[in-house]
Write a protein that holds these residues in place. Structure first.
Motif, PDB file in Angstrom:
ATOM      1  N   THR A  77     -30.386  58.201  26.183  1.00 24.18           N
ATOM      2  CA  THR A  77     -31.344  57.605  25.689  1.00 24.18           C
ATOM      3  C   THR A  77     -31.885  57.996  24.432  1.00 24.18           C
ATOM      4  O   THR A  77     -32.116  57.214  23.696  1.00 24.18           O
ATOM      5  N   GLN A  78     -31.881  59.326  24.206  1.00 23.85           N
ATOM      6  CA  GLN A  78     -32.368  59.744  22.764  1.00 23.85           C
ATOM      7  C   GLN A  78     -31.369  59.175  21.740  1.00 23.85           C
ATOM      8  O   GLN A  78     -31.751  59.075  20.633  1.00 23.85           O
ATOM      9  N   ILE A  79     -29.842  59.045  22.055  1.00 27.00           N
ATOM     10  CA  ILE A  79     -29.122  58.583  21.170  1.00 27.00           C
ATOM     11  C   ILE A  79     -29.452  57.255  20.892  1.00 27.00           C
ATOM     12  O   ILE A  79     -29.316  56.847  19.412  1.00 27.00           O
ATOM     13  N   VAL A  80     -29.647  56.438  21.803  1.00 24.50           N
ATOM     14  CA  VAL A  80     -30.076  55.076  21.553  1.00 24.50           C
ATOM     15  C   VAL A  80     -31.216  55.065  20.704  1.00 24.50           C
ATOM     16  O   VAL A  80     -31.278  54.054  19.665  1.00 24.50           O
ATOM     17  N   THR A 127     -30.303  60.477   7.428  1.00 23.71           N
ATOM     18  CA  THR A 127     -29.701  61.639   8.018  1.00 23.71           C
ATOM     19  C   THR A 127     -30.409  62.304   9.457  1.00 23.71           C
ATOM     20  O   THR A 127     -29.372  62.653  10.173  1.00 23.71           O
ATOM     21  N   GLN A 128     -31.688  62.187   9.475  1.00 21.53           N
ATOM     22  CA  GLN A 128     -32.369  63.098  10.535  1.00 21.53           C
ATOM     23  C   GLN A 128     -31.640  62.120  11.912  1.00 21.53           C
ATOM     24  O   GLN A 128     -31.375  62.654  12.786  1.00 21.53           O
ATOM     25  N   PRO A 129     -31.976  60.814  12.129  1.00 16.87           N
ATOM     26  CA  PRO A 129     -31.473  60.128  13.203  1.00 16.87           C
ATOM     27  C   PRO A 129     -30.243  60.114  13.660  1.00 16.87           C
ATOM     28  O   PRO A 129     -29.430  60.472  14.697  1.00 16.87           O
ATOM     29  N   ILE A 130     -29.216  60.182  12.318  1.00 12.43           N
ATOM     30  CA  ILE A 130     -27.872  60.513  12.651  1.00 12.43           C
ATOM     31  C   ILE A 130     -27.518  61.740  13.318  1.00 12.43           C
ATOM     32  O   ILE A 130     -26.700  62.004  14.075  1.00 12.43           O
ATOM     33  N   ALA A 131     -28.188  62.796  12.407  1.00 12.24           N
ATOM     34  CA  ALA A 131     -27.979  64.292  13.066  1.00 12.24           C
ATOM     35  C   ALA A 131     -28.209  64.353  14.680  1.00 12.24           C
ATOM     36  O   ALA A 131     -27.592  65.123  15.213  1.00 12.24           O
ATOM     37  N   LYS A 150     -31.298  53.382  16.773  1.00 12.25           N
ATOM     38  CA  LYS A 150     -32.242  52.154  16.374  1.00 12.25           C
ATOM     39  C   LYS A 150     -32.992  52.553  15.450  1.00 12.25           C
ATOM     40  O   LYS A 150     -33.250  51.712  14.512  1.00 12.25           O
ATOM     41  N   ARG A 151     -33.469  53.881  15.372  1.00 14.51           N
ATOM     42  CA  ARG A 151     -34.191  54.276  14.416  1.00 14.51           C
ATOM     43  C   ARG A 151     -33.771  54.042  13.021  1.00 14.51           C
ATOM     44  O   ARG A 151     -34.180  53.771  11.848  1.00 14.51           O
ATOM     45  N   ALA A 152     -32.499  54.530  12.907  1.00 12.65           N
ATOM     46  CA  ALA A 152     -31.553  54.669  11.795  1.00 12.65           C
ATOM     47  C   ALA A 152     -31.093  53.230  11.427  1.00 12.65           C
ATOM     48  O   ALA A 152     -31.264  52.967   9.958  1.00 12.65           O
ATOM     49  N   GLY A 153     -30.948  52.431  12.357  1.00 18.71           N
ATOM     50  CA  GLY A 153     -30.788  51.016  12.189  1.00 18.71           C
ATOM     51  C   GLY A 153     -32.043  50.212  11.445  1.00 18.71           C
ATOM     52  O   GLY A 153     -31.885  49.432  10.466  1.00 18.71           O
ATOM     53  N   GLU A 154     -33.214  50.518  11.783  1.00 15.56           N
ATOM     54  CA  GLU A 154     -34.459  50.145  11.281  1.00 15.56           C
ATOM     55  C   GLU A 154     -34.527  50.487   9.966  1.00 15.56           C
ATOM     56  O   GLU A 154     -35.098  49.619   9.015  1.00 15.56           O
ATOM     57  N   ILE A 155     -34.338  51.830   9.654  1.00 17.72           N
ATOM     58  CA  ILE A 155     -34.617  52.284   8.050  1.00 17.72           C
ATOM     59  C   ILE A 155     -33.486  51.628   7.389  1.00 17.72           C
ATOM     60  O   ILE A 155     -33.888  51.189   6.129  1.00 17.72           O
ATOM     61  N   ILE A 156     -32.083  51.501   7.731  1.00 22.76           N
ATOM     62  CA  ILE A 156     -31.237  50.686   6.921  1.00 22.76           C
ATOM     63  C   ILE A 156     -31.628  49.242   6.713  1.00 22.76           C
ATOM     64  O   ILE A 156     -31.545  48.748   5.486  1.00 22.76           O
ATOM     65  N   GLN A 157     -32.300  48.594   7.523  1.00 17.35           N
ATOM     66  CA  GLN A 157     -32.563  47.278   7.775  1.00 17.35           C
ATOM     67  C   GLN A 157     -33.744  47.032   6.454  1.00 17.35           C
ATOM     68  O   GLN A 157     -33.892  46.155   5.671  1.00 17.35           O
ATOM     69  N   ARG A 158     -34.616  47.807   6.695  1.00 15.63           N
ATOM     70  CA  ARG A 158     -35.844  47.838   5.555  1.00 15.63           C
ATOM     71  C   ARG A 158     -35.267  48.138   4.138  1.00 15.63           C
ATOM     72  O   ARG A 158     -35.681  47.451   3.148  1.00 15.63           O
ATOM     73  N   ILE A 159     -34.272  48.961   4.256  1.00 16.19           N
ATOM     74  CA  ILE A 159     -34.012  49.241   2.827  1.00 16.19           C
ATOM     75  C   ILE A 159     -33.165  47.908   2.304  1.00 16.19           C
ATOM     76  O   ILE A 159     -33.162  47.709   1.223  1.00 16.19           O
TER      77      ILE A 159
END
Length: 734
Positions: A551-554, A519-523, A558-567
């Motif tokens: 740039t912050q959005i990107v 939620t944090q990176p999406i928000a 990416k951070r949200a994508g990495e979290i989802i990838q690890r999950i």
């Protein structure tokens, strides 16, 4: 008998003195008879001359002397009467002639008897036996040359001496008994011990005969003595040898025996009697074998014995023999025949050897071999021995079964290669080359491709030995691990599925943290997107600010994508893929997933990560599962702690080959009762726990070649640590 010495002395006397004396007497008598006027029969004194000449024991000289005396008598008669012959003178002359003639005849007869006697004595002297004659007072009256040779005294020295005192006779019985037997039977025979003149003791065999005169009165004893000293010595020597032989035979650790040609026992040694067996057992002529051989073994033993007697072949048999205590012991019965020149069997010589211990050992060995065979069959482990340099082999029955060869196949390395899976041939050849160069241990796992198309997994382990026969030898075990390997593979699959389920369960427990992290990176993306729009919608767009927002959005996306990838990686079913992993990075990632839990439970995380980060060869996802499980347990252990909740995470080197990861909390710690069971399957201290988390952690760590353990420090809390092998290039090879 008393004349024997005088005859012997006369035979040896010098004849010159009697002859000279006879001549002198003849001259004196002639002169007196011829020249004196004595009117007496002087010529009668010629008898003395004849006797003196006859004493020389010379017949011819005696006859000559007799005629000479006759001639001198007649001559003296003529000379003394000068032709005047008176009747009285003639009568005196005639008396003298008659006296001379009578004396001559008697002397010649006596000479003939003496000659005969001397010849007999000479014959006795020619005998090799010692011939001794003694009177009833034991005084020696005759001593022949044989006696001189035997005892060393001459006849002159022995005659008149006491035979028993001279020779110091030792009697087998009392002398009185010997004399009584002589008087009763006129004969006695026995053995005596006597002492020679030189002091040497001799044994003699004596035969004595008693001589009686015409009136029956005992007069003398004639004894013949034979020197049996050497014979007695030989008999004593033979006796000693026989005793030694008997002692030797008795000392032989076996029942020595002999029998006649028809098989009847005639001799047994002491070993038989020690065991309570005698030839008289059962009566004269009884079959001793039937009395001592076990009834169950008797028919076969008797059959073999009868066959040996009938054919003359060697006798061999193994039977149980009864001992003196009544117990039976296994013995080996063997006998060989003794034949004469024609080949006929004279007797049998045999020995029964106690093989009870050997039989027991053989039976024990048979049982051991049977047990070993059963054990090998049950454990599916065969034995293989390989001898170098010729590479000759020996296989046990189980090894034949594993290779599925018949017993007729000769064990060789080529036979092993023929069953080896093509993909593992190089591995097997390499192990064989190690053995050829003398490696201390050969340990190899490979597959067998069987004729029916099936595959077997085997494990061969062998160690080097140095047999006394020379060369080198490997003694090894070939284990059929097919079922074990298949079971391990199935277990690994089950463990992987269980670990996967556990990870899914863990993700469910971390759902709030994961939602917070996503939620944090999406928000942040939404906020930065709105800001970027605002910067762009201004009358004069602020492109720099809008660029920073994008740039912050990107970054947050990416951070949200990495979290989802690890999950997704943790939730995905996959095989273990070892790879070089930086421990500091994987720990940081795992802690990120746990950050919400840390904040929710007010846990202060302390870091003590070694730099540069240690790298281990492991599966990234499985290691992350271990770390999250340990962090989750630590957080839950501090849930009920009212004081500070501190969690310390550290990395470092345990030793040159292993990296160390430790997680320490300030919770309630580990009780002594639970310390040994923490990593056991289904053990848990949580009311709703399954007891699988730490067990799976141990399985994962040990599968990677590491070790995990727990401690309870004196300062409180719990300390969980595990080590993993560092990356030494193996991951790159895989």
């Amino acid at each position: 008998m008393k004349t024997y010495p005088s005859v012997l002395l006369a035979a040896n006397r010098d004849t010159s003195i009697p002859m000279a004396l006879a001549a002198l007497i003849a001259l004196v008598v002639f002169l007196i008879d011829a020249l004196t006027p004595l009117d007496i029969a002087i010529a009668v004194l010629y008898v003395v001359v004849v006797l003196l000449v006859a004493s020389t024991n010379n017949r011819a000289v005696t006859v000559a002397a007799t005629w000479g005396c006759v001639a001198l008598t007649l001559l003296g008669f003529v000379m003394s009467h000068e032709g005047g012959y008176l009747n009285g003178a003639a009568a005196r002359c005639l008396v003298s002639l008659v006296a001379i003639g009578t004396t001559s005849v008697l002397s010649l007869r006596n000479q003939a008897a003496a000659t005969t006697l001397q010849e007999q004595i000479q014959l006795l002297n020619l005998a090799h036996d010692a011939i001794v004659v003694h009177d009833m007072n034991d005084r020696i009256t005759f001593w022949n040359h044989g006696a001189e040779a035997l005892y060393g005294w001459t006849a002159q020295q022995a005659l008149g001496q006491s035979i028993h005192q001279l020779t110091q006779t030792s009697f087998p019985v009392s002398p009185e008994d010997i004399k009584d037997e002589l008087l009763r039977t006129n004969r006695w025979h026995g053995e005596l011990q006597r002492v020679r003149r030189d002091g040497r003791v001799v044994a003699v065999s004596t035969r004595a005969a008693l001589w009686r005169d015409a009136t029956g009165t005992p007069r003398a004893v004639l004894a013949t003595n034979n020197d049996i000293t050497r014979r007695k010595e030989m008999e004593a020597r033979v006796q000693r040898q026989q005793e030694e032989l008997r002692s030797t035979i008795d000392a032989i650790p076996g029942m020595v025996w002999s029998s006649s040609g028809d098989g009847t026992l005639t001799f047994i040694n002491r070993r038989w009697t020690d065991m309570g067996v005698t030839l008289e057992e059962g009566g004269s002529g009884a079959d001793v074998w039937s009395a001592i051989v076990h009834p169950a073994d008797l028919p076969q033993m008797q059959s073999a014995w009868r066959s040996a007697i009938a054919t003359g072949a060697s006798f061999e048999n193994v039977s149980r023999i009864r001992t003196g205590t009544g117990a039976y012991r296994w013995m080996h019965l063997g006998a060989e025949p003794l034949r004469d020149e024609a080949g006929a069997i004279l007797r049998w010589y045999g020995v029964n050897t106690d093989i009870e211990d050997r039989k027991q050992a053989e039976q024990a060995l048979e049982r051991s071999e049977a047990f070993l065979a059963d054990t090998q069959r049950l454990s599916r482990t065969g034995s293989i021995a390989t001898h170098f340099p010729d590479a000759s082999m020996w296989w046990s029955d189980e090894s034949y079964r594993i290779f599925e060869y018949s017993r007729e196949v000769v064990p060789t390395f080529d036979a092993i290669l023929a069953r080896t899976h093509p993909a593992d041939v190089a591995t097997v050849r390499g192990a064989f080359e190690q053995a050829k160069v003398g490696a201390a241990l050969v340990d190899v796992k490979y597959r067998l491709a069987m004729p029916d198309g099936s595959v077997k997994y085997v494990h061969y382990v062998a160690h080097l030995t140095r047999p006394q026969s020379g060369g080198t030898e490997y003694v090894g075990a070939l284990m059929d691990i097919t079922e074990t390997t298949l079971a391990q593979e199935a277990l690994a699959r089950s463990s992987a599925e269980l670990a996967h389920v556990t990870r899914i369960t863990m993700l469910g427990e971390l759902a709030a943290s994961i939602a917070h992290e996503v939620t944090q990176p999406i928000a942040a993306v939404v906020a930065c997107g709105g800001a970027a729009l605002r910067w762009l919608n201004r009358p004069t767009p602020e492109l720099d600010e809008a660029t920073r927002s994008v740039t912050q959005i990107v970054r947050d996306a990416k951070r949200a994508g990495e979290i989802i990838q690890r999950i997704r990686a943790m939730a995905k079913k996959r095989d273990s893929v070892p790879a070089p992993v930086a421990l500091n990075a994987i720990i940081t990632e795992s802690a990120e997933l746990m950050r919400r839990e840390f904040e929710w439970h007010a846990v202060e995380v302390q870091w003590d990560l070694d730099e540069p980060s240690p790298e281990a060869c492991c599966d990234r996802v499985e290691l992350q599962q271990v770390l999250i499980n340990l962090l989750m347990n630590s957080v839950q252990a501090m849930a009920d702690v009212s004081g500070p909740r501190k969690l310390r995470i550290a990395t470092g080197m345990f030793d040159p080959g292993h990296a160390l990861v430790s997680v320490r909390d300030s919770g309630t710690g580990i009780s002594e009762d639970n310390a040994d069971r923490m990593f056991s399957t289904f053990f848990t201290t949580k009311s709703e726990g399954m007891g699988m988390g730490l067990s799976i952690c141990r399985s994962i760590v040990e599968a990677h070649g590491g070790r995990i353990w727990a401690e309870s420090p004196a300062t409180g809390g719990a300390l969980l640590q595990f080590i993993l092998p560092i990356d030494d290039g193996r991951c790159h090879e895989q």
